[in-house]
Design a protein around this motif. Structure first.
Motif, PDB file in Angstrom:
ATOM      1  N   LYS A 303      37.737 -33.148  36.039  1.00  0.00           N
ATOM      2  CA  LYS A 303      36.586 -32.223  36.324  1.00  0.00           C
ATOM      3  C   LYS A 303      37.174 -31.344  37.612  1.00  0.00           C
ATOM      4  N   ILE A 304      36.834 -30.133  37.492  1.00  0.00           N
ATOM      5  CA  ILE A 304      37.880 -29.297  38.168  1.00  0.00           C
ATOM      6  C   ILE A 304      36.872 -27.971  38.394  1.00  0.00           C
ATOM      7  N   PRO A 305      36.226 -27.368  39.810  1.00  0.00           N
ATOM      8  CA  PRO A 305      35.182 -25.851  39.424  1.00  0.00           C
ATOM      9  C   PRO A 305      36.053 -24.996  38.098  1.00  0.00           C
ATOM     10  N   ASN A 306      35.130 -24.364  37.923  1.00  0.00           N
ATOM     11  CA  ASN A 306      35.062 -23.055  36.269  1.00  0.00           C
ATOM     12  C   ASN A 306      36.775 -23.624  35.511  1.00  0.00           C
ATOM     13  N   ALA A 307      36.115 -24.649  34.847  1.00  0.00           N
ATOM     14  CA  ALA A 307      36.888 -25.654  33.755  1.00  0.00           C
ATOM     15  C   ALA A 307      37.334 -24.310  32.959  1.00  0.00           C
ATOM     16  N   THR A 308      36.637 -23.530  32.695  1.00  0.00           N
ATOM     17  CA  THR A 308      36.736 -22.989  31.599  1.00  0.00           C
ATOM     18  C   THR A 308      37.475 -21.601  31.881  1.00  0.00           C
ATOM     19  N   ALA A 309      37.785 -21.078  32.284  1.00  0.00           N
ATOM     20  CA  ALA A 309      38.296 -20.198  32.999  1.00  0.00           C
ATOM     21  C   ALA A 309      40.292 -20.162  33.404  1.00  0.00           C
ATOM     22  N   LEU A 310      39.438 -22.139  34.330  1.00  0.00           N
ATOM     23  CA  LEU A 310      41.019 -22.372  34.205  1.00  0.00           C
ATOM     24  C   LEU A 310      42.006 -22.591  33.310  1.00  0.00           C
ATOM     25  N   GLN A 311      41.340 -22.832  31.831  1.00  0.00           N
ATOM     26  CA  GLN A 311      41.920 -23.193  30.699  1.00  0.00           C
ATOM     27  C   GLN A 311      42.801 -22.130  30.219  1.00  0.00           C
ATOM     28  N   ALA A 312      41.249 -21.412  30.014  1.00  0.00           N
ATOM     29  CA  ALA A 312      42.014 -19.825  29.670  1.00  0.00           C
ATOM     30  C   ALA A 312      43.760 -19.301  30.460  1.00  0.00           C
ATOM     31  N   GLN A 313      43.414 -19.103  31.396  1.00  0.00           N
ATOM     32  CA  GLN A 313      44.888 -18.957  32.954  1.00  0.00           C
ATOM     33  C   GLN A 313      45.871 -19.612  32.677  1.00  0.00           C
ATOM     34  N   LEU A 314      45.507 -21.608  32.062  1.00  0.00           N
ATOM     35  CA  LEU A 314      46.921 -22.775  31.712  1.00  0.00           C
ATOM     36  C   LEU A 314      47.211 -21.975  30.208  1.00  0.00           C
ATOM     37  N   VAL A 315      46.231 -21.327  29.557  1.00  0.00           N
ATOM     38  CA  VAL A 315      47.183 -21.296  28.180  1.00  0.00           C
ATOM     39  C   VAL A 315      47.599 -20.062  29.093  1.00  0.00           C
ATOM     40  N   GLU A 316      47.737 -19.089  29.251  1.00  0.00           N
ATOM     41  CA  GLU A 316      48.668 -17.999  29.856  1.00  0.00           C
ATOM     42  C   GLU A 316      50.076 -18.434  29.962  1.00  0.00           C
ATOM     43  N   ARG A 317      49.886 -19.714  30.476  1.00  0.00           N
ATOM     44  CA  ARG A 317      51.416 -20.118  31.415  1.00  0.00           C
ATOM     45  C   ARG A 317      52.027 -21.352  30.522  1.00  0.00           C
ATOM     46  N   VAL A 321      45.376 -27.330  27.310  1.00  0.00           N
ATOM     47  CA  VAL A 321      44.178 -28.410  27.362  1.00  0.00           C
ATOM     48  C   VAL A 321      42.704 -27.944  26.951  1.00  0.00           C
ATOM     49  N   ARG A 322      42.371 -29.139  26.298  1.00  0.00           N
ATOM     50  CA  ARG A 322      41.013 -28.382  25.640  1.00  0.00           C
ATOM     51  C   ARG A 322      39.864 -28.630  27.228  1.00  0.00           C
ATOM     52  N   ASP A 323      38.884 -27.304  27.840  1.00  0.00           N
ATOM     53  CA  ASP A 323      38.021 -27.611  27.723  1.00  0.00           C
ATOM     54  C   ASP A 323      37.114 -28.222  27.109  1.00  0.00           C
ATOM     55  N   ARG A 324      36.175 -28.909  27.720  1.00  0.00           N
ATOM     56  CA  ARG A 324      35.318 -30.172  27.448  1.00  0.00           C
ATOM     57  C   ARG A 324      33.931 -29.266  27.673  1.00  0.00           C
ATOM     58  N   SER A 325      34.055 -28.275  28.816  1.00  0.00           N
ATOM     59  CA  SER A 325      32.766 -27.893  29.550  1.00  0.00           C
ATOM     60  C   SER A 325      31.733 -27.815  28.672  1.00  0.00           C
ATOM     61  N   MET A 326      31.617 -27.285  27.715  1.00  0.00           N
ATOM     62  CA  MET A 326      29.953 -27.304  26.907  1.00  0.00           C
ATOM     63  C   MET A 326      29.564 -28.563  26.589  1.00  0.00           C
ATOM     64  N   GLU A 327      29.908 -29.848  26.630  1.00  0.00           N
ATOM     65  CA  GLU A 327      29.079 -30.948  26.150  1.00  0.00           C
ATOM     66  C   GLU A 327      28.629 -31.615  26.943  1.00  0.00           C
ATOM     67  N   CYS A 333      34.317 -29.925  32.924  1.00  0.00           N
ATOM     68  CA  CYS A 333      35.398 -31.278  32.628  1.00  0.00           C
ATOM     69  C   CYS A 333      36.923 -30.548  31.514  1.00  0.00           C
ATOM     70  N   LEU A 334      37.327 -30.803  31.583  1.00  0.00           N
ATOM     71  CA  LEU A 334      39.101 -30.311  31.025  1.00  0.00           C
ATOM     72  C   LEU A 334      39.563 -31.528  31.063  1.00  0.00           C
ATOM     73  N   ARG A 335      39.823 -32.259  29.166  1.00  0.00           N
ATOM     74  CA  ARG A 335      40.687 -33.307  28.466  1.00  0.00           C
ATOM     75  C   ARG A 335      42.146 -33.026  28.440  1.00  0.00           C
ATOM     76  N   ILE A 336      42.496 -33.669  29.021  1.00  0.00           N
ATOM     77  CA  ILE A 336      44.156 -33.812  29.412  1.00  0.00           C
ATOM     78  C   ILE A 336      45.474 -34.720  28.898  1.00  0.00           C
ATOM     79  N   SER A 337      45.816 -34.504  27.605  1.00  0.00           N
ATOM     80  CA  SER A 337      46.651 -35.590  26.922  1.00  0.00           C
ATOM     81  C   SER A 337      47.365 -35.641  27.363  1.00  0.00           C
TER      82      SER A 337
END
Ligand SMILES: Cc1ncc(COP(=O)(O)O)c(C=O)c1O
Length: 356
Positions: A303-317, A321-327, A333-337
């Motif tokens: 669990k981390i604030p603004n997970a959805t935006a953060l996931q997109a920023q991670l993709v740019e780098r 990881v999987r954003d599961r915030s909509m569930e 929440c991010l799911r990280i393997s």
């Protein structure tokens, strides 16, 4: 613990038109050796000296089902082998559920139960996991089963994706033992728990169906091998409804070789578990991380604030990881393997930079 001596007839819940269904009789299921002039195959093996790839594979998947069964002390007749566990999920829904039927799921959970149900226009009854602990809400499941006779198949997932934790065995048994309906327990990540999962209960609980896979701890996601342990009568029906040659010779050969490498699999698994622990410790040094949920699998729910935006920023780098915030219940929440050590370090370093 309650013992359950009763034999339940889960076949009563099979869709009526499939009872006594006559399968396509595939050539290589009828005859595997001899002068094979029955399947319009090419008599020349052009590409491989090792495998007879000009021939159709064994449609009964006998060798692989035998090996997978032996691993759990089961007969081949109690094992289905398919194209990933997704094939088992899809087949089970097709066998038990039509448009007037429903499956019961406990969200947040693995998304393919819903997707496969929707393919059949099957309804979905949802009984959410309890908030934060992500435990089964057994009384609510019992109430939903009583209120919805149209539920023909129950899906539990342990360890659950995306929450990562095993479900309490007693809670699962309570669900299984208080209904005659088939209950699937998806154990895709069972190896990481270091236990047998519910395999021992297959002998006593005849409405229990276990789904497993070689995609996770066995490191064969690219091969697409999943399997299912269930009462022989149901497996016979799955064999009938599946496509005639659902596993190819190369995949089967690879799976059989992998199953002979149990020690290597366990060594790799222990490494993943120690890396998971290291990842937990380093994620704790990221100030923005609010919570790391306990995990019994090869991934973490974080669990981390603004997970959805953060996931997109991670993709740019180039970190995916999987954003599961909509569930259900998984806001931010991010799911990280658990990755390789360098990948995990890169992830944590980047998370620190992005959340500074
Ligand atoms: C809980 C669960 N079940 C099943 C699967 C599908 O596995 P397979 O690769 O065997 O289709 C996954 C994949 O992520 C999963 O998380």
């Amino acid at each position: 613990m309650v013992e359950n001596p009763t034999q339940k007839d889960i076949l009563q819940f099979v869709r009526p038109h499939l009872r006594g269904f006559k399968p396509y009789s595939s050539a290589r299921s009828l005859h595997k050796t001899g002068v094979l002039l029955d399947a319009n195959e090419n008599a020349t093996n052009l590409y491989s000296t090792e495998l007879p790839l000009n021939r159709y594979p064994d449609g009964d998947n006998i060798a692989l089902r035998t090996e997978l069964g032996a691993a759990a002390g089961l007969r081949m007749e109690q094992v289905f082998a398919g194209n990933g566990s997704d094939e088992s999920i899809d087949l089970l829904i097709r066998i038990f559920c039509g448009p007037d039927d429903a499956i019961l799921i406990c969200p947040p959970t693995y998304g393919m139960y819903t997707v496969s149900a929707r393919f059949q226009n099957t309804q979905i009854v949802e009984v959410p996991l309890l908030p934060e602990t992500f435990a089964l809400d057994v009384p609510a499941i019992q109430a939903a089963l009583a209120a919805h006779p149209e539920v023909k198949l129950v899906f539990l997932c342990s360890p659950n994706n995306p929450t990562g934790q095993v479900m309490d065995t007693e809670a699962m048994l309570e669900v299984i033992r208080n209904t005659d309906r088939p209950v699937v327990v998806d154990e895709a990540y069972v190896e990481y728990t270091g236990t047998n999962g519910l395999a021992d209960y297959l002998a006593t609980d005849s409405n229990l169906i276990l789904i497993r896979t070689l995609s996770k701890a066995w490191a064969l996601a690219g091969c697409r091998i999943g399997y299912c342990y269930a009462p022989a009568a149901l497996i016979a029906l799955m064999q009938t409804v599946k496509s005639p040659y659902n596993l190819n010779q190369m995949t089967t050969r690879m799976a059989l070789s992998a199953l002979r490498m149990r020690e290597e699999m366990l060594t790799a698994l222990r490494f993943t578990l120690s890396e998971r622990e290291r990842l937990i410790q380093t994620l704790k040094t990221v100030p923005a991380v609010q919570k790391i949920y306990p995990s019994d699998a090869n991934f973490l729910l974080v669990k981390i604030p603004n997970a959805t935006a953060l996931q997109a920023q991670l993709v740019e780098r180039k970190i995916i990881v999987r954003d599961r915030s909509m569930e259900h219940g998984l806001m931010d929440c991010l799911r990280i393997s658990v990755g390789a050590p360098a990948e995990n370090q890169f992830l944590v370093k980047t998370l620190k930079e992005l959340t500074r």
